[in-house]
Design a protein around this motif. Structure first.
Motif, PDB file in Angstrom:
ATOM      1  N   ALA A   1       0.833  -1.209   0.000  1.00 54.18           N
ATOM      2  CA  ALA A   1       0.000   0.000   0.000  1.00 54.18           C
ATOM      3  C   ALA A   1       0.862   1.252   0.000  1.00 54.18           C
ATOM      4  O   ALA A   1       0.585   2.215  -0.747  1.00 54.18           O
TER       5      ALA A   1
ATOM      6  N   GLU B   1       0.110 -11.388  -8.134  1.00 51.39           N
ATOM      7  CA  GLU B   1      -0.973 -11.682  -7.203  1.00 51.39           C
ATOM      8  C   GLU B   1      -2.065 -10.611  -7.301  1.00 51.39           C
ATOM      9  O   GLU B   1      -1.784  -9.465  -7.672  1.00 51.39           O
TER      10      GLU B   1
ATOM     11  N   ASP C   1      -3.587  -8.742  -5.187  1.00 51.29           N
ATOM     12  CA  ASP C   1      -3.386  -7.500  -4.448  1.00 51.29           C
ATOM     13  C   ASP C   1      -2.375  -6.599  -5.138  1.00 51.29           C
ATOM     14  O   ASP C   1      -2.522  -5.362  -5.144  1.00 51.29           O
TER      15      ASP C   1
ATOM     16  N   ALA D   1      -4.202  -5.026  -8.094  1.00 48.28           N
ATOM     17  CA  ALA D   1      -5.098  -3.959  -7.653  1.00 48.28           C
ATOM     18  C   ALA D   1      -4.319  -2.694  -7.311  1.00 48.28           C
ATOM     19  O   ALA D   1      -4.731  -1.574  -7.677  1.00 48.28           O
ATOM     20  N   ALA D   2      -3.196  -2.843  -6.615  1.00 49.22           N
ATOM     21  CA  ALA D   2      -2.382  -1.682  -6.271  1.00 49.22           C
ATOM     22  C   ALA D   2      -1.809  -1.024  -7.521  1.00 49.22           C
ATOM     23  O   ALA D   2      -1.763   0.209  -7.631  1.00 49.22           O
TER      24      ALA D   2
END
Length: 275
Positions: A99, A134, A136, A139-140
């Motif tokens: 993040a 992956e 995540d 998405a990031a």
């Protein structure tokens, strides 16, 4: 045969005087007939910058502009493209978490946008990993990509993308939702099936046929200028040589060469390309 005078533009090229040939590669491009380049910033860490906040990207961007000035002295017109390579999100995630790495990339893009607004660069670069990751990470990375598109829409500038091979058709919707014209979203290392603005490698099959059919596209080498990978992806002479070969053989006309190397990139990036 005397060839017509035409600009020859490489839409994605790097020059690195520290790890590569730098100005000597630019001289090769010019000697082969090249006139204009869109010089794309290398990932920050490759120029010795390990950013911890957006402002740290200024050092990397200023290095890109310094090298661009050296290339201009050779007699090549340089249009810098600044931004954050998608691989940087993965690299920095190992240090600060995913993040925070995405936030850092967005902050770097904010700084790049300032350079565009000041007229020091003509476009932003962004994208997403060109290999499976992956969910995540995907998405990031998309979060960062959308931020770049939103900045491009606000600035009225083009955004050049690193992404997976293939059409990347979903990015058309992302661009429209961000308020950006997909025709100014440039797919670097494009394949012919993309609905985005394609920048084709000089070795792409069917360039002449697409030009004769009226397809709008630009040409690139993605020359890396890395002494550990000489000639990767293509050498700096490639775009001029391929263009000259198409002209000499009559595969394309002078007007079609102008479309590829002047009219299309001028419209996409909002710059003037002329002799």
């Amino acid at each position: 045969m005397k060839l017509p005078e035409t600009p020859i533009t490489d839409d994605h090229i790097h020059f690195d005087p520290v790890h590569g040939r730098g100005v000597e590669a630019a001289k090769d491009f010019k000697r082969a007939g090249g006139t204009h380049v869109f010089m794309v910033a290398l990932p920050a860490y490759t120029v010795g910058v390990c950013p911890r906040r957006g402002e740290d990207y200024r050092t990397a961007f200023d290095e890109t502009l310094r090298v661009a000035g050296m290339v201009r002295e050779v007699g090549v017109t340089v249009f810098p493209i600044l931004g954050v390579h998608p691989i940087e999100v993965l690299k920095y995630a190992d240090r600060i978490g995913l993040a925070a790495a995405a936030d850092l990339a967005c902050a770097g893009l904010d700084v790049a946008a300032e350079y565009v607004e000041e007229g020091k660069a003509v476009a932003l670069k962004s994208g997403r990993p060109h290999f499976p990751v992956e969910p995540d990470v995907a998405a990031a990375s998309e979060q960062v990509l959308v931020h770049a598109l939103e900045l491009g829409a606000d600035l009225g500038c083009a955004v050049q993308l690193h992404a997976e091979s293939g059409p990347c058709a979903d990015i058309v919707d992302l661009a429209r939702r961000a308020g950006m014209d997909p025709g100014r979203v440039v797919k670097h290392y494009a394949t012919p099936d993309t609905p985005l603005m394609p920048s084709f490698l000089a070795k792409q099959e069917g360039l002449a046929e697409m030009a004769r059919a009226g397809r709008r596209f630009t040409m690139e080498t993605d020359y890396m200028d890395d002494n550990t990978r000489p000639g990767a992806v293509l050498g700096p002479k490639s775009v001029p040589r391929v263009t000259r070969t198409m002209l000499e053989s009559g595969a394309i006309t002078a007007d079609q060469a102008w479309q590829i190397h002047a009219h299309t990139p001028s419209a996409v990036y909002g710059v003037e390309i002329s002799l």
